[in-house]
Write a protein that holds these residues in place. Structure first.
Motif, PDB file in Angstrom:
ATOM      1  N   ALA A  23      12.205  -1.273   9.341  1.00 23.54           N
ATOM      2  CA  ALA A  23      12.348  -3.154   8.884  1.00 23.54           C
ATOM      3  C   ALA A  23      13.473  -3.584   8.012  1.00 23.54           C
ATOM      4  O   ALA A  23      14.021  -4.396   8.408  1.00 23.54           O
ATOM      5  N   ALA A  24      13.734  -2.585   6.968  1.00 27.04           N
ATOM      6  CA  ALA A  24      14.810  -2.978   6.129  1.00 27.04           C
ATOM      7  C   ALA A  24      16.183  -3.040   6.869  1.00 27.04           C
ATOM      8  O   ALA A  24      16.872  -3.841   6.923  1.00 27.04           O
ATOM      9  N   ILE A  25      16.483  -1.805   7.589  1.00 23.53           N
ATOM     10  CA  ILE A  25      17.588  -1.934   8.368  1.00 23.53           C
ATOM     11  C   ILE A  25      17.637  -2.799   9.369  1.00 23.53           C
ATOM     12  O   ILE A  25      18.936  -3.366   9.571  1.00 23.53           O
ATOM     13  N   ALA A  26      16.442  -3.142  10.052  1.00 22.05           N
ATOM     14  CA  ALA A  26      16.558  -4.015  11.064  1.00 22.05           C
ATOM     15  C   ALA A  26      17.080  -5.535  10.540  1.00 22.05           C
ATOM     16  O   ALA A  26      17.644  -6.204  11.187  1.00 22.05           O
ATOM     17  N   ALA A  27      16.533  -5.929   9.259  1.00 21.78           N
ATOM     18  CA  ALA A  27      16.722  -6.966   8.846  1.00 21.78           C
ATOM     19  C   ALA A  27      18.249  -7.029   7.997  1.00 21.78           C
ATOM     20  O   ALA A  27      18.659  -7.969   7.529  1.00 21.78           O
ATOM     21  N   GLY A  28      18.921  -5.780   7.831  1.00 21.58           N
ATOM     22  CA  GLY A  28      20.068  -6.024   7.192  1.00 21.58           C
ATOM     23  C   GLY A  28      19.975  -5.537   5.642  1.00 21.58           C
ATOM     24  O   GLY A  28      20.847  -5.817   5.170  1.00 21.58           O
ATOM     25  N   ALA A  29      18.649  -5.286   5.143  1.00 16.41           N
ATOM     26  CA  ALA A  29      18.680  -5.058   3.771  1.00 16.41           C
ATOM     27  C   ALA A  29      18.782  -3.531   3.352  1.00 16.41           C
ATOM     28  O   ALA A  29      19.073  -2.749   4.447  1.00 16.41           O
ATOM     29  N   LYS A  30      18.871  -3.041   2.180  1.00 14.95           N
ATOM     30  CA  LYS A  30      18.953  -1.569   1.787  1.00 14.95           C
ATOM     31  C   LYS A  30      17.739  -0.916   1.757  1.00 14.95           C
ATOM     32  O   LYS A  30      17.009  -1.192   0.733  1.00 14.95           O
ATOM     33  N   PRO A  31      17.398   0.104   2.524  1.00 19.24           N
ATOM     34  CA  PRO A  31      16.217   0.600   2.439  1.00 19.24           C
ATOM     35  C   PRO A  31      16.078   1.610   1.378  1.00 19.24           C
ATOM     36  O   PRO A  31      17.138   2.564   0.815  1.00 19.24           O
ATOM     37  N   VAL A  32      15.122   1.802   0.621  1.00 19.26           N
ATOM     38  CA  VAL A  32      14.677   2.801  -0.354  1.00 19.26           C
ATOM     39  C   VAL A  32      13.321   3.515  -0.071  1.00 19.26           C
ATOM     40  O   VAL A  32      12.389   2.783   0.163  1.00 19.26           O
ATOM     41  N   LEU A  33      13.167   4.729  -0.369  1.00 19.78           N
ATOM     42  CA  LEU A  33      11.869   5.518   0.063  1.00 19.78           C
ATOM     43  C   LEU A  33      11.461   5.844  -1.342  1.00 19.78           C
ATOM     44  O   LEU A  33      12.242   6.403  -2.134  1.00 19.78           O
ATOM     45  N   VAL A  34      10.088   5.596  -1.331  1.00 22.94           N
ATOM     46  CA  VAL A  34       9.399   6.550  -2.707  1.00 22.94           C
ATOM     47  C   VAL A  34       8.527   7.313  -2.028  1.00 22.94           C
ATOM     48  O   VAL A  34       7.980   7.321  -1.145  1.00 22.94           O
ATOM     49  N   LYS A  35       8.214   8.465  -2.843  1.00 21.15           N
ATOM     50  CA  LYS A  35       7.535   9.646  -2.657  1.00 21.15           C
ATOM     51  C   LYS A  35       6.050   9.433  -2.523  1.00 21.15           C
ATOM     52  O   LYS A  35       5.255  10.245  -2.194  1.00 21.15           O
ATOM     53  N   THR A  36       5.454   8.008  -3.273  1.00 23.51           N
ATOM     54  CA  THR A  36       3.918   8.078  -3.249  1.00 23.51           C
ATOM     55  C   THR A  36       3.361   7.570  -1.946  1.00 23.51           C
ATOM     56  O   THR A  36       4.471   7.122  -0.903  1.00 23.51           O
ATOM     57  N   LYS A  44       2.672   7.365   1.452  1.00 23.95           N
ATOM     58  CA  LYS A  44       3.045   8.080   2.737  1.00 23.95           C
ATOM     59  C   LYS A  44       4.553   8.722   2.572  1.00 23.95           C
ATOM     60  O   LYS A  44       5.079   9.282   3.467  1.00 23.95           O
ATOM     61  N   GLY A  45       5.015   8.518   1.400  1.00 19.46           N
ATOM     62  CA  GLY A  45       6.595   8.836   1.329  1.00 19.46           C
ATOM     63  C   GLY A  45       6.669  10.443   1.492  1.00 19.46           C
ATOM     64  O   GLY A  45       7.633  10.605   2.079  1.00 19.46           O
ATOM     65  N   GLU A  46       6.044  11.281   0.828  1.00 17.12           N
ATOM     66  CA  GLU A  46       6.037  12.680   1.094  1.00 17.12           C
ATOM     67  C   GLU A  46       6.257  13.006   2.606  1.00 17.12           C
ATOM     68  O   GLU A  46       6.940  13.780   3.288  1.00 17.12           O
ATOM     69  N   LYS A  47       5.204  12.411   3.467  1.00 13.46           N
ATOM     70  CA  LYS A  47       5.010  12.632   4.884  1.00 13.46           C
ATOM     71  C   LYS A  47       6.173  12.054   5.529  1.00 13.46           C
ATOM     72  O   LYS A  47       6.847  12.968   6.335  1.00 13.46           O
ATOM     73  N   THR A  48       6.696  10.918   5.147  1.00 15.92           N
ATOM     74  CA  THR A  48       7.760  10.192   5.706  1.00 15.92           C
ATOM     75  C   THR A  48       9.116  11.257   5.584  1.00 15.92           C
ATOM     76  O   THR A  48       9.894  11.496   6.552  1.00 15.92           O
ATOM     77  N   ASP A  86       0.908  -1.205   0.108  1.00 12.93           N
ATOM     78  CA  ASP A  86       0.036   0.059   0.199  1.00 12.93           C
ATOM     79  C   ASP A  86       1.058   1.219   0.150  1.00 12.93           C
ATOM     80  O   ASP A  86       1.741   1.449   0.971  1.00 12.93           O
ATOM     81  N   GLY A  87       0.599   2.112  -0.985  1.00  7.29           N
ATOM     82  CA  GLY A  87       1.276   3.484  -1.087  1.00  7.29           C
ATOM     83  C   GLY A  87       2.634   3.137  -2.078  1.00  7.29           C
ATOM     84  O   GLY A  87       3.522   4.203  -2.472  1.00  7.29           O
ATOM     85  N   VAL A  88       3.137   1.735  -2.469  1.00  9.63           N
ATOM     86  CA  VAL A  88       4.156   1.622  -3.213  1.00  9.63           C
ATOM     87  C   VAL A  88       3.764   1.064  -4.669  1.00  9.63           C
ATOM     88  O   VAL A  88       3.920   1.526  -5.648  1.00  9.63           O
ATOM     89  N   ILE A  89       2.937  -0.074  -4.458  1.00 11.11           N
ATOM     90  CA  ILE A  89       2.352  -0.595  -5.860  1.00 11.11           C
ATOM     91  C   ILE A  89       0.923  -0.236  -5.852  1.00 11.11           C
ATOM     92  O   ILE A  89       0.537   0.122  -6.861  1.00 11.11           O
ATOM     93  N   ASN A  90       0.265   0.018  -4.976  1.00 11.32           N
ATOM     94  CA  ASN A  90      -1.048   0.288  -4.911  1.00 11.32           C
ATOM     95  C   ASN A  90      -1.347   1.927  -4.223  1.00 11.32           C
ATOM     96  O   ASN A  90      -0.767   2.120  -3.342  1.00 11.32           O
ATOM     97  N   GLU A  91      -2.462   2.525  -4.620  1.00 11.25           N
ATOM     98  CA  GLU A  91      -3.009   3.540  -3.873  1.00 11.25           C
ATOM     99  C   GLU A  91      -3.073   3.160  -2.437  1.00 11.25           C
ATOM    100  O   GLU A  91      -3.975   2.230  -2.287  1.00 11.25           O
ATOM    101  N   ASP A  92      -2.956   4.054  -1.544  1.00 14.25           N
ATOM    102  CA  ASP A  92      -2.921   3.921  -0.017  1.00 14.25           C
ATOM    103  C   ASP A  92      -4.261   4.614   0.329  1.00 14.25           C
ATOM    104  O   ASP A  92      -4.922   5.325  -0.505  1.00 14.25           O
ATOM    105  N   SER A  93      -4.800   4.155   1.323  1.00 14.96           N
ATOM    106  CA  SER A  93      -6.124   4.575   1.955  1.00 14.96           C
ATOM    107  C   SER A  93      -6.169   4.826   3.536  1.00 14.96           C
ATOM    108  O   SER A  93      -5.641   3.461   3.993  1.00 14.96           O
ATOM    109  N   ASP A  94      -6.348   5.860   4.022  1.00 16.78           N
ATOM    110  CA  ASP A  94      -6.436   5.891   5.678  1.00 16.78           C
ATOM    111  C   ASP A  94      -7.628   4.931   6.164  1.00 16.78           C
ATOM    112  O   ASP A  94      -7.686   4.477   7.355  1.00 16.78           O
TER     113      ASP A  94
END
Length: 184
Positions: A138-151, A153-157, A14-22
């Motif tokens: 979660a990515a950092i805790a698992a040792g993965a590489k985090p990437v943010l998208v602005k779609t 909640k991305g702008e808010k993040t 939600d918010g990355v592949i598909n439109e998110d909704s509160d």
């Protein structure tokens, strides 16, 4: 089963592949892809990446929808991705509520770790693309590489965490384009 060290990209839903909704995505009809996201998954596949979805779905615990409906939502997602020439290898979801002490609810790393075990993924070489701070945690805790998208909640993040020192892209398609251009 995949071979050792298979290249994967992990995606929040939600918010990355598909439109998110509160109000939550509670039915297949409410699941609407973000422009370019289905093509992004196909692009990743065409460049040798497998894609797994890592998603919190607390709407199950809240009684907003059940596992059968969630399966129908994911069936629609798979079908639409396939219609664009892509494939999602696996979907991992946490059905628990926000007050749960489970290890699978992001920002905890449980779903990423399970995916890595199931598919023999080296998380230190794996990107996790999300739109919320908990995806990045979660990515950092698992040792993965985090990437943010602005779609989503991305702008808010980004507004709440303006000093993030990670790759940031306008959309999943932009992130996928970058990954496929810079892949070894």
């Amino acid at each position: 089963m995949t071979t050792a060290n298979q290249a994967f990209v992990l995606l929040d839903r939600d918010g990355v592949i598909n439109e998110d909704s509160d109000a939550f995505i509670k039915s297949p009809d409410e699941w609407l892809p973000i422009d370019g996201s289905l093509e992004a998954i196909a692009l990743l596949n065409n460049h040798g990446y497998q894609v797994a979805v890592i998603t919190n779905q607390s709407g199950v615990a809240r009684g907003l929808f059940d596992l059968a409906i969630l399966e129908k939502i994911h069936a629609k997602m798979h079908r639409l991705v396939a219609g664009h020439g892509g494939k999602i290898t696996a979907v991992y979801f946490c059905p628990h509520g926000t007050d749960s002490t489970c290890n699978c609810r992001k920002p905890k790393p449980g779903l990423l770790l399970q995916c890595a075990t199931d598919h023999h993924i080296k998380l230190s070489e794996t990107v996790m693309i999300g739109d919320s701070y908990r995806d990045l945690q979660a990515a950092i805790a698992a040792g993965a590489k985090p990437v943010l998208v602005k779609t989503g909640k991305g702008e808010k993040t980004l507004a709440e965490h303006p000093n993030l020192n990670i790759p940031i892209f306008d959309s999943l398609y932009d992130a996928a384009s970058h990954l496929t251009r810079t892949a070894p």
